[in-house]
Write a protein that holds these residues in place. Structure first.
Motif, PDB file in Angstrom:
ATOM      1  N   UNK A  71       0.865  -1.176   0.000  1.00 26.09           N
ATOM      2  CA  UNK A  71       0.000   0.000   0.000  1.00 26.09           C
ATOM      3  C   UNK A  71       0.900   1.223   0.000  1.00 26.09           C
ATOM      4  N   UNK A  72       0.527   2.262  -0.767  1.00 30.18           N
ATOM      5  CA  UNK A  72       1.390   3.422  -0.928  1.00 30.18           C
ATOM      6  C   UNK A  72       1.042   4.577   0.008  1.00 30.18           C
ATOM      7  N   UNK A  73       0.075   4.422   0.884  1.00 24.65           N
ATOM      8  CA  UNK A  73      -0.210   5.380   1.957  1.00 24.65           C
ATOM      9  C   UNK A  73      -0.393   6.807   1.440  1.00 24.65           C
ATOM     10  N   UNK A  74      -1.333   6.960   0.541  1.00 22.30           N
ATOM     11  CA  UNK A  74      -1.661   8.307   0.095  1.00 22.30           C
ATOM     12  C   UNK A  74      -1.303   8.597  -1.343  1.00 22.30           C
ATOM     13  N   UNK A  75      -0.538   7.701  -1.982  1.00 20.69           N
ATOM     14  CA  UNK A  75      -0.175   7.917  -3.385  1.00 20.69           C
ATOM     15  C   UNK A  75      -0.987   6.989  -4.286  1.00 20.69           C
ATOM     16  N   UNK A  76      -2.253   6.786  -3.933  1.00 17.67           N
ATOM     17  CA  UNK A  76      -3.089   5.843  -4.666  1.00 17.67           C
ATOM     18  C   UNK A  76      -3.325   6.282  -6.106  1.00 17.67           C
ATOM     19  N   UNK A  77      -3.319   7.583  -6.354  1.00 20.99           N
ATOM     20  CA  UNK A  77      -3.578   8.066  -7.706  1.00 20.99           C
ATOM     21  C   UNK A  77      -2.466   7.660  -8.661  1.00 20.99           C
ATOM     22  N   UNK A  78      -1.213   7.704  -8.199  1.00 22.90           N
ATOM     23  CA  UNK A  78      -0.085   7.361  -9.064  1.00 22.90           C
ATOM     24  C   UNK A  78       0.259   5.883  -9.004  1.00 22.90           C
ATOM     25  N   UNK A  79       0.168   5.287  -7.806  1.00 18.66           N
ATOM     26  CA  UNK A  79       0.556   3.888  -7.638  1.00 18.66           C
ATOM     27  C   UNK A  79      -0.453   3.166  -6.757  1.00 18.66           C
ATOM     28  N   UNK A  80      -1.592   2.844  -7.303  1.00 14.00           N
ATOM     29  CA  UNK A  80      -2.540   1.996  -6.591  1.00 14.00           C
ATOM     30  C   UNK A  80      -2.019   0.557  -6.620  1.00 14.00           C
ATOM     31  N   UNK A  81      -2.567  -0.290  -5.781  1.00 14.84           N
ATOM     32  CA  UNK A  81      -2.084  -1.660  -5.638  1.00 14.84           C
ATOM     33  C   UNK A  81      -3.269  -2.623  -5.599  1.00 14.84           C
ATOM     34  N   UNK A  82      -3.005  -3.928  -5.644  1.00 12.31           N
ATOM     35  CA  UNK A  82      -4.111  -4.891  -5.567  1.00 12.31           C
ATOM     36  C   UNK A  82      -5.000  -4.714  -4.339  1.00 12.31           C
ATOM     37  N   UNK A  83      -4.476  -4.103  -3.280  1.00 14.38           N
ATOM     38  CA  UNK A  83      -5.302  -3.876  -2.097  1.00 14.38           C
ATOM     39  C   UNK A  83      -6.458  -2.938  -2.399  1.00 14.38           C
ATOM     40  N   UNK A  84      -6.264  -2.022  -3.355  1.00 18.67           N
ATOM     41  CA  UNK A  84      -7.354  -1.136  -3.777  1.00 18.67           C
ATOM     42  C   UNK A  84      -8.162  -1.723  -4.933  1.00 18.67           C
ATOM     43  N   UNK A  85      -7.538  -2.520  -5.774  1.00 21.05           N
ATOM     44  CA  UNK A  85      -8.189  -2.956  -7.010  1.00 21.05           C
ATOM     45  C   UNK A  85      -9.316  -3.961  -6.794  1.00 21.05           C
TER      46      UNK A  85
END
Length: 556
Positions: A46-60
């Motif tokens: 998880x990128x802790x706030x940089x979801x717009x540039x680097x989202x991860x499977x945890x969000x997908x």
């Protein structure tokens, strides 16, 4: 009983440990090291706030897929697992940095071991000493960038490759294990594989007919299987591979990233500059002269060293270079210089001159390393007396300790869990959920006692200072730029953390005036801040404690 030269190696390790560990927490996290360490605490991709540039499977995915536990979207897991083993006891700067300092000491031992195998014990001691006095190497070992760990496992693979050359039947499984672990650190370690194979093709062609070589390759691939499966499953689910392969192959993905390096010479310049400034101008000049001598004389004993340098440069031109990769040159640059010295000392009367020169160089490098890495503010010209980009203490470590004190001493803080929707997706993250009754949640909404911080603070530093506490401890820290979250709070009291010009700040284009405006209102209301200073005495942060008046409203 430890032999005399081994005792000298212990003295070299003690010197290196001093440079690596002394005041290590004053080296602030203001880059990728902050996000790496924060992710290692709970082993969460998880990128802790940089979801717009680097989202991860945890969000997908609504349900976290099993294969997403095998690797991460940007790097393999091994170094994160090692750091997690330390941080699980307590998420502190000291424990975050300690494993990389220890692996750097291990790199010195392995360099001593492989140089002794190729040459002799005195040469190995000099190689270990010059590596311990390499400022760029020391700087990397004092941070939590992954490169110090990558170099340790490259050195491990290098050492067992040399052992394999002497005894394939007994050493193949050690080589396979070392190479497999190396590939589980970071994909930038790949450059050493073609160096090994080209060396075999040029000098040990008969080993291609030995099954032990293929046993070793098979074992390495077996250890790499989690990364391979992860990428295959990600491609099946999303149509692209992990981040580094996406960058290399130019695939379409949700990540906002650049492609491969557009200029072929970029890698040479970036790493060359980092290596020269990290070595110092005089030392770098000596190494260049020694390397030229080696190439001119076609010294066979240094063929593998030269191949490693060539393939690192080739790799940099393909994937895009960073000044961090200059550390991979650290163990080999000393070997070129020492080999020149060995040739010079073939006549006995020259040895005293050579040893005297090494002693003078060592004293000079000690000053260079200490000035670059240990002093709050280095003296002298960059490249001559210190590195050009000297690590600066911006007050992050001091604010980190201050926040720890607030968490322990101020029991009136109102804790929140804004990341609950992510934590419930993965079983290992459920332990970080905030468990509260409906009445407690209602009470928190009605009477909020929180920490507000300057949204202009460097994003990476914010991740370590605030985002990790929010995620793992449900700590009530909110940026002034989070207008939507703040609008939901009925503030009864709060701390406000304001960064000064001496703190690590985001680029001007990302800054907002909200923090300055808030501070002006607090000063006008008569509030006095607590001051948090850097190691050089400059005030980096101001902390205002704002309380409610008799009516229950926040007093401005």
């Amino acid at each position: 009983m430890i032999e005399r030269y081994d005792k000298r190696l212990l003295l070299i390790l003690a010197l290196a440990a001093f440079f690596l560990l002394f005041r290590i927490t004053t080296v602030d996290m203001i880059g990728d090291d902050a996000i790496y360490s924060t992710r290692s605490i709970g082993l969460v991709d998880h990128m802790f706030g940089d979801d717009e540039s680097q989202s991860t499977p945890l969000q997908w995915f609504s349900r976290f897929p099993w294969w997403a536990n095998l690797s991460w979207h940007d790097h393999p897991l091994l170094l994160f697992l090692i750091q997690h083993a330390f941080l699980r006891w307590h998420p502190s700067l000291w424990l975050a940095k300690l494993p990389f300092g220890l692996m750097s000491l291990g790199t010195i031992v392995l360099t001593y071991a492989w140089v002794k195998r190729c040459f002799d014990r005195p040469t190995a001691l000099l190689a270990a000493l010059l590596l311990a006095l390499n400022s760029h190497f020391i700087w990397q070992g004092r941070t939590t960038f992954l490169e110090a760990g990558v170099l340790f496992f490259i050195s491990l693979a290098w050492y067992y490759f040399l052992r394999f050359l002497d005894n394939p039947a007994r050493e193949w499984w050690k080589l396979g294990l070392a190479v497999g672990l190396m590939l589980e650190t970071k994909f930038t370690a790949l450059f050493i594989i073609p160096a090994f194979f080209v060396y075999l093709a040029l000098r040990r062609r008969e080993l291609f007919r030995r099954r032990q070589l293929y046993y070793a390759a098979g074992l390495a691939l077996l250890l790499l299987a989690p990364v391979i499966i992860y990428n295959l499953m990600m491609y099946q689910a999303t149509g692209h591979f992990s981040l580094q392969l996406v960058r290399l192959l130019g695939q379409s993905s949700p990540w906002k990233l650049g492609g491969i390096a557009p200029e072929w010479w970029e890698g040479i310049l970036v790493n060359g500059r980092a290596a020269i400034y990290g070595l110092s101008f005089p030392y770098a000049l000596l190494v260049l002269l020694a390397a030229s001598f080696t190439l001119a004389r076609r010294r066979p004993g240094l063929l593998l060293t030269g191949l490693a340098v060539v393939w690192l440069v080739i790799e940099d031109t393909l994937i895009g270079a960073r000044n961090l990769y200059g550390i991979f040159l650290a163990p080999v640059v000393a070997v070129f210089l020492i080999d020149l010295g060995r040739q010079y000392c073939q006549k006995k009367w020259r040895r005293s001159w050579w040893l005297g020169g090494v002693a003078i160089l060592s004293v000079y490098l000690m000053v260079f390393v200490a000035n670059s890495n240990l002093l709050p503010k280095g003296f002298g010209a960059p490249g001559w007396w210190r590195e050009s980009e000297q690590p600066i203490n911006f007050g992050v470590a001091q604010l980190d300790r201050y926040l720890d004190q607030i968490a322990v001493m101020d029991r009136s803080l109102t804790y929140f869990d804004p990341q609950q929707s992510l934590k419930i997706k993965k079983n290992s993250l459920r332990r970080y959920l905030l468990v509260a009754s409906a009445a407690e949640r209602q009470e928190r909404a009605a009477h909020s006692r929180v920490i507000l911080f300057d949204g202009n603070i460097n994003w990476f530093s914010r991740v370590w200072l605030f985002e990790r506490r929010r995620f793992y401890n449900n700590f009530p820290a909110f940026s002034l730029n989070e207008a939507e979250l703040l609008s939901q709070l009925n503030l009864e009291a709060f701390y406000f953390i304001k960064a000064t010009e001496y703190a690590p700040l985001d680029l001007p284009k990302f800054r907002t005036p909200a923090a300055d405006q808030t501070e002006q209102r607090l000063v006008a209301a008569g509030f006095q801040p607590a001051l948090i200073s850097r190691s050089d005495g400059q005030v980096a942060f101001k902390v205002y404690r704002v309380t409610a008046d008799s009516s229950g409203a926040v007093a401005w």
